[in-house]
Design an enzyme around this catalytic site. Structure first.
Site, PDB file in Angstrom:
ATOM      1  N   CYS A  71       0.841  -1.203   0.000  1.00 40.83           N
ATOM      2  CA  CYS A  71       0.000   0.000   0.000  1.00 40.83           C
ATOM      3  C   CYS A  71       0.871   1.246   0.000  1.00 40.83           C
ATOM      4  O   CYS A  71       1.731   1.428   0.870  1.00 40.83           O
ATOM      5  CB  CYS A  71      -0.896  -0.003   1.237  1.00 40.83           C
ATOM      6  SG  CYS A  71      -1.888   1.490   1.408  1.00 40.83           S
ATOM      7  N   CYS A 157      -7.484   0.831  -1.547  1.00 42.87           N
ATOM      8  CA  CYS A 157      -7.212   0.301  -0.206  1.00 42.87           C
ATOM      9  C   CYS A 157      -7.116  -1.206  -0.316  1.00 42.87           C
ATOM     10  O   CYS A 157      -8.049  -1.859  -0.791  1.00 42.87           O
ATOM     11  CB  CYS A 157      -8.328   0.712   0.752  1.00 42.87           C
ATOM     12  SG  CYS A 157      -8.161  -0.035   2.392  1.00 42.87           S
ATOM     13  N   TYR A 302     -25.795  -9.535  22.985  1.00 47.13           N
ATOM     14  CA  TYR A 302     -25.208  -8.697  21.919  1.00 47.13           C
ATOM     15  C   TYR A 302     -25.358  -9.428  20.576  1.00 47.13           C
ATOM     16  O   TYR A 302     -24.398  -9.598  19.828  1.00 47.13           O
ATOM     17  CB  TYR A 302     -23.731  -8.415  22.187  1.00 47.13           C
ATOM     18  CG  TYR A 302     -23.404  -7.952  23.583  1.00 47.13           C
ATOM     19  CD1 TYR A 302     -23.453  -6.598  23.917  1.00 47.13           C
ATOM     20  CD2 TYR A 302     -23.029  -8.851  24.574  1.00 47.13           C
ATOM     21  CE1 TYR A 302     -23.134  -6.168  25.198  1.00 47.13           C
ATOM     22  CE2 TYR A 302     -22.718  -8.430  25.860  1.00 47.13           C
ATOM     23  CZ  TYR A 302     -22.770  -7.088  26.162  1.00 47.13           C
ATOM     24  OH  TYR A 302     -22.451  -6.664  27.431  1.00 47.13           O
ATOM     25  N   CYS A 398     -13.439  -8.636  20.591  1.00 46.32           N
ATOM     26  CA  CYS A 398     -12.556  -7.920  19.671  1.00 46.32           C
ATOM     27  C   CYS A 398     -11.488  -7.137  20.416  1.00 46.32           C
ATOM     28  O   CYS A 398     -10.707  -6.411  19.802  1.00 46.32           O
ATOM     29  CB  CYS A 398     -13.362  -6.983  18.771  1.00 46.32           C
ATOM     30  SG  CYS A 398     -14.312  -5.733  19.669  1.00 46.32           S
TER      31      CYS A 398
END
Length: 443
Positions: A71, A157, A302, A398
């Site tokens: 990138c 990207c 959740y 996470c």
């Protein structure tokens, strides 16, 4: 040491954010982009009392794990942080990060299971939020530089799909031609990898806006995959993005995606895991840890759009899903119907309030599955889980720091940490998903 002073140092390890850790003269320096074992000439960029920050001036001894990022915006964009490491070193860093978080935040020495990962390390994201700015008449679209509101422009990207990149490039051109960029804040793009369906959602300050019909027409004609073109009018002054009245400009307010044999509807505001291939690996492991035989009652806290709960319903007697986002619950209920899951019930509530509802109804779960946001579970939610007394708790996280904190509390309350399995959902970044199994003692 003073700012701009140079010295020679060797990285001994990594910080939580992937910077190299260098110790010299009783001081600790954090150096972005330096790989463990590398020696470099470094320049001090900031100095605190007992530690500082430095940048690489010249690499003296390179690691065999250093690679050239593909990138061109990598050094400036804050989206990816460890593309300069090869796959082996990224996995080592992430496993050590999980291990370190448990030691530091929970006082627990753990041995994580070998990290799970998908083969695809580029083009894996099914969702992107691209900020839009108008600066001196020029339309800027890209990603924010780390810790700033400055947009780093990028034509491609690497972690987005080729289709998402083409949508961004086209919008940048058309917003300039139609002179309507001033009303734009962000563009949300969702690209379902398996179904191929595309959602384009414009987050704007007003609607309709200058030549909005023409813009929608162009999007529809150039991108036939776009079954959903939306606008969300957001007049807030803070950084909350997906808030405001939603307009369906073309098609329907959702896209559909397939996951492990089920079909899921995903709206603009719904949570859905961003790496579809790795999600299959993650959810397969979660269901394995749940140990379902067909007779269990499962609570999915959740639950988002109901993905893991609906998958679990195929192997459980009864499932209850709890989610605070009302739009996500609507999607979850539709998803249950689409997948003929008639043994699952959803509640719109935060995790603790939903758990209290089930406690009052005297629901006795065998398994609780939680997949909370980065901040982890509240103490009240953990206490509610403990009160419900499931035999097994499957925790998908996470953030290994808050996961470790919550596991320590659960351990004190009688839940033994059986397995810890990191899963690489976000190649090229410092982020790591982790799934753990906690077993109730004496169960």
């Amino acid at each position: 040491m003073q700012k701009n002073e140079t010295f020679i140092g060797t990285a001994e390890g990594y910080t939580y954010d992937g910077a190299g850790v260098v110790k010299t003269d009783g001081l600790v320096f954090f150096v972005p982009g330096l790989i463990a074992g590398e020696t470099a000439e470094l320049s001090v960029t900031a100095m605190k009392k007992n530690y500082g920050y430095a940048r690489i001036v010249k690499l003296i001894e390179k690691s065999e794990h250093r690679v050239q990022p593909g990138c061109g915006s990598y050094r400036l964009c804050g989206g990816c942080q460890i593309m300069h490491m090869d796959h082996e070193e990224q996995m080592r860093f992430k496993e050590d990060k999980v291990r370190g978080c448990f030691l530091q935040n929970a006082g627990m020495e753990i041995t994580p299971l070998p990290i799970l990962y998908a083969k695809e390390t580029t083009g894996y994201r099914n969702k992107v939020q691209v900020p839009v700015q108008l600066e001196k008449g020029k339309v800027l679209m890209g990603f924010y530089q780390n810790h700033t509101n400055r947009i780093i422009e990028s034509d491609t990207c690497l972690v987005q799909t080729e289709l998402s990149n083409r949508v961004t490039a086209s919008l940048k051109k058309w917003l300039a031609e139609l002179k309507c960029a001033d009303v734009f804040r962000h563009v949300l793009i969702r690209h379902a990898h398996n179904s191929g369906e595309l959602m384009i959602c414009m987050i704007v300050r007003e609607y309709p806006f200058r030549r909005s019909d023409e813009l929608v027409k162009r999007l529809h004609e150039k991108f036939p995959e776009a079954v959903s073109i939306l606008a969300i009018v957001n007049r807030r002054s803070d950084n909350v993005i997906l808030d405001g009245k939603e307009y369906v400009l073309y098609g329907r307010p959702y896209i559909e995606e397939q996951l492990l044999g089920c079909t899921f509807r995903i709206s603009a505001r719904s949570f859905y895991q961003i790496n579809p291939t790795a999600t299959e690996i993650l959810y397969t492991k979660a269901l394995e840890y749940a140990g379902l035989s067909g007779n269990e009652t499962v609570i999915d806290l959740y639950c988002g759009t109901g993905t893991i709960g609906i998958l679990a319903s195929k192997k459980a007697k009864q499932v209850y899903g709890i989610e605070i986002v009302a739009d996500a619950v609507k999607d979850a209920e539709l998803n249950a119907k689409v997948n003929h899951a008639d043994n699952i019930e959803f509640f719109t509530a935060d995790a603790n309030a939903g758990a209290q509802i089930l406690i009052k109804r005297k629901v006795k779960p065998d398994v609780v599955i939680v997949d909370p946001p980065r901040k982890g579970c509240s103490k009240d939610t953990l206490d509610a889980i403990i009160k419900m007394s499931p035999d097994r708790l499957v925790y998908v996280s996470c953030d290994p720091g808050t996961l470790a904190r919550d596991c320590a509390y659960l351990n004190e309350k009688g839940y033994h940490l059986e397995k810890v399995n990191p899963t690489d959902m976000f190649p090229g970044t410092v982020h790591i998903e982790t799934i753990v199994l906690l077993q109730k003692l004496n169960s």
